[in-house]
Motif scaffolding. Structure first.
Motif, PDB file in Angstrom:
ATOM      1  N   LYS A  64       0.592  -0.825   0.049  1.00 49.98           N
ATOM      2  CA  LYS A  64       0.189  -0.288  -0.059  1.00 49.98           C
ATOM      3  C   LYS A  64       0.811   1.591  -0.199  1.00 49.98           C
ATOM      4  O   LYS A  64       2.044   1.767   0.853  1.00 49.98           O
ATOM      5  N   LYS A  65       0.404   2.417  -0.600  1.00 46.25           N
ATOM      6  CA  LYS A  65       1.243   3.878  -1.012  1.00 46.25           C
ATOM      7  C   LYS A  65       0.724   4.303   0.153  1.00 46.25           C
ATOM      8  O   LYS A  65      -0.190   4.274   0.826  1.00 46.25           O
ATOM      9  N   VAL A  66       2.023   4.680   1.392  1.00 45.57           N
ATOM     10  CA  VAL A  66       1.865   5.697   2.346  1.00 45.57           C
ATOM     11  C   VAL A  66       1.882   6.593   2.125  1.00 45.57           C
ATOM     12  O   VAL A  66       1.702   7.742   1.571  1.00 45.57           O
ATOM     13  N   LYS A  67       0.818   7.502   3.578  1.00 42.17           N
ATOM     14  CA  LYS A  67      -0.135   8.437   3.128  1.00 42.17           C
ATOM     15  C   LYS A  67       1.033   9.295   3.930  1.00 42.17           C
ATOM     16  O   LYS A  67       1.481  10.877   3.632  1.00 42.17           O
ATOM     17  N   THR A  68       1.242   9.317   5.280  1.00 44.87           N
ATOM     18  CA  THR A  68       1.852  10.040   6.184  1.00 44.87           C
ATOM     19  C   THR A  68       2.719   9.498   6.950  1.00 44.87           C
ATOM     20  O   THR A  68       2.772   7.609   7.552  1.00 44.87           O
ATOM     21  N   PHE A  69       3.290   9.776   7.754  1.00 46.64           N
ATOM     22  CA  PHE A  69       4.477   9.172   8.849  1.00 46.64           C
ATOM     23  C   PHE A  69       4.638  10.117  10.237  1.00 46.64           C
ATOM     24  O   PHE A  69       4.023  11.496   9.829  1.00 46.64           O
ATOM     25  N   THR A  70       4.227   9.399  11.518  1.00 46.97           N
ATOM     26  CA  THR A  70       4.424  10.224  12.512  1.00 46.97           C
ATOM     27  C   THR A  70       4.923   9.885  13.396  1.00 46.97           C
ATOM     28  O   THR A  70       4.952   8.406  13.304  1.00 46.97           O
ATOM     29  N   GLU A  71       6.123  10.403  14.194  1.00 45.59           N
ATOM     30  CA  GLU A  71       6.825  10.156  15.215  1.00 45.59           C
ATOM     31  C   GLU A  71       6.443   9.922  16.115  1.00 45.59           C
ATOM     32  O   GLU A  71       5.727  10.995  16.793  1.00 45.59           O
ATOM     33  N   LYS A  72       6.036   9.023  17.403  1.00 43.42           N
ATOM     34  CA  LYS A  72       5.648   8.982  18.798  1.00 43.42           C
ATOM     35  C   LYS A  72       4.960   9.572  18.605  1.00 43.42           C
ATOM     36  O   LYS A  72       5.403  11.117  19.880  1.00 43.42           O
ATOM     37  N   PRO A  73       3.548   9.589  18.713  1.00 44.83           N
ATOM     38  CA  PRO A  73       1.794  10.225  19.589  1.00 44.83           C
ATOM     39  C   PRO A  73       2.424  10.219  21.130  1.00 44.83           C
ATOM     40  O   PRO A  73       2.844   9.163  21.844  1.00 44.83           O
TER      41      PRO A  73
END
Length: 355
Positions: A168-177
């Motif tokens: 699947k295509k990646v939409k976003t990355f989020t670091e340690k929420p």
């Protein structure tokens, strides 16, 4: 030819202090009592599938002797030494330009050195899918782990929905929420934990460096005459003084339109904190873990690890970590992993021998 297996082994493992120290961080420790360190377990995982000469370990020069001691099967040329820590963009950039000199058509699998995998058949099935996907265009493929709890110590990958394709295509990355955001991610169903396992054609990653971190590409391009030669160390000292301290996620992957993810469900953990380590341990009737010379009375959900030369007695605690390691005794709430940087800074003020 087989892919190169790149093992990242330069981390500090700060959230497992005081067991993990700057002089010997967690990847060089036998945290699960198997008789093999996390680095050795990572090597063991890949060795049945890949030739020994395809392995590269990247670490800092401080840990050269530890790597040589724990992986004596590798030639010293297979251990790449960074002069200082500059995060994963620099580590993987250095590896990419060195591999290009060895094999311009190489494929690469990147693995952290401090993770555990309990279903290796499923693990290699995911890698096979990812390798096939990485051969299309200039795709950079990562492995995302299906989350089962709102973990705040992991990065998250959001993928684009609307396809049954396992890639699947990646939409976003989020670091340690924070906890509330991690809970939202878990409930949404389109977020995965970021494992830090990457698969790509080496030329695809170099292309991404040139597009998104051109200043780093320029530095490493100049290293081609020096790689694998007597002047390599001197070149790297100069190069690393010019390179940004930034993760591969922040420096490249969040900027790229060619990042894809394959979902993994193979019994994975990065053992990044005492709490995650606690989850893997066998517990007694009070849901406690007691290691070494430890005695627990009226305690519940505690992890007590005593050093070899000390009896540690704990009474009346709930949800606590007690870690006795060499010259440090740590007593804290087992959930307070977000405060370990604060603990380490305080220890550093007391003296370098405590970190």
């Amino acid at each position: 030819m087989q892919p190169y297996i790149v093992i990242l082994a330069g981390g500090l493992g700060a959230k497992l202090w005081p067991e993990s120290r700057h002089s010997k961080p967690k990847q060089f420790l036998d945290l699960l009592g198997t008789g093999r360190t996390l680095l050795q377990m990572t090597y063991d995982r890949f060795l049945p599938k890949f030739s020994k000469d395809r392995f590269l370990v990247i670490t800092t020069k401080k840990y050269l002797n530890l790597v040589k001691e724990q992986l004596p099967e590798l030639d010293e040329q297979q251990i790449l030494l960074e002069p200082i820590r500059r995060n994963t963009a620099a580590s993987l950039g250095l590896v990419a330009y060195l591999i290009r000199k060895l094999d311009p058509d190489a494929e690469v699998i990147v693995s952290p050195s401090d993770q555990v995998v309990f279903n290796e058949t499923a693990f290699f099935g995911v890698l096979d899918v990812a390798l096939q996907a990485s051969r299309i265009g200039h795709r950079l493929v990562t492995v995302g782990i299906q989350p089962h709890s709102p973990e705040t110590g992991y990065g998250y990958i959001q993928y684009l929905e609307g396809t049954t394709d396992p890639v699947k295509k990646v939409k976003t990355f989020t670091e340690k929420p924070d906890l509330a955001l991690a809970q939202t991610f878990l409930e949404s169903g389109d977020f995965l934990w970021n494992s830090g396992i990457f698969i790509w054609k080496n030329e695809s990653f170099i292309r991404a460096i040139e597009l998104h971190m051109p200043e780093m590409a320029e530095v490493f391009e100049e290293g081609d005459p020096y790689f694998e030669g007597p002047e390599e160390a001197a070149f790297l000292r100069k190069a690393y003084s010019l390179i940004k301290n930034i993760s591969v996620n922040a420096g490249i992957l969040v900027k790229s339109d060619d990042v894809y993810v394959v979902t993994g469900n193979f019994g994975w953990s990065d053992l990044g904190t005492w709490r995650t380590l606690f989850e893997f341990k066998n517990k007694n009737h009070g849901s406690n873990v007691a290691e070494g010379h430890a005695l627990l009375f009226d305690a519940e959900n505690c992890f007590v690890k005593a050093g070899p030369n000390r009896l540690v007695v704990v009474q009346g605690l709930k949800d606590y970590l007690v870690a006795d390691s060499e010259n440090v005794v740590l007593i804290c709430k087992i959930e307070e992993e977000n405060r370990f940087r604060e603990f380490l800074n305080g220890a550093k003020d007391k003296g370098a021998e405590f970190i």
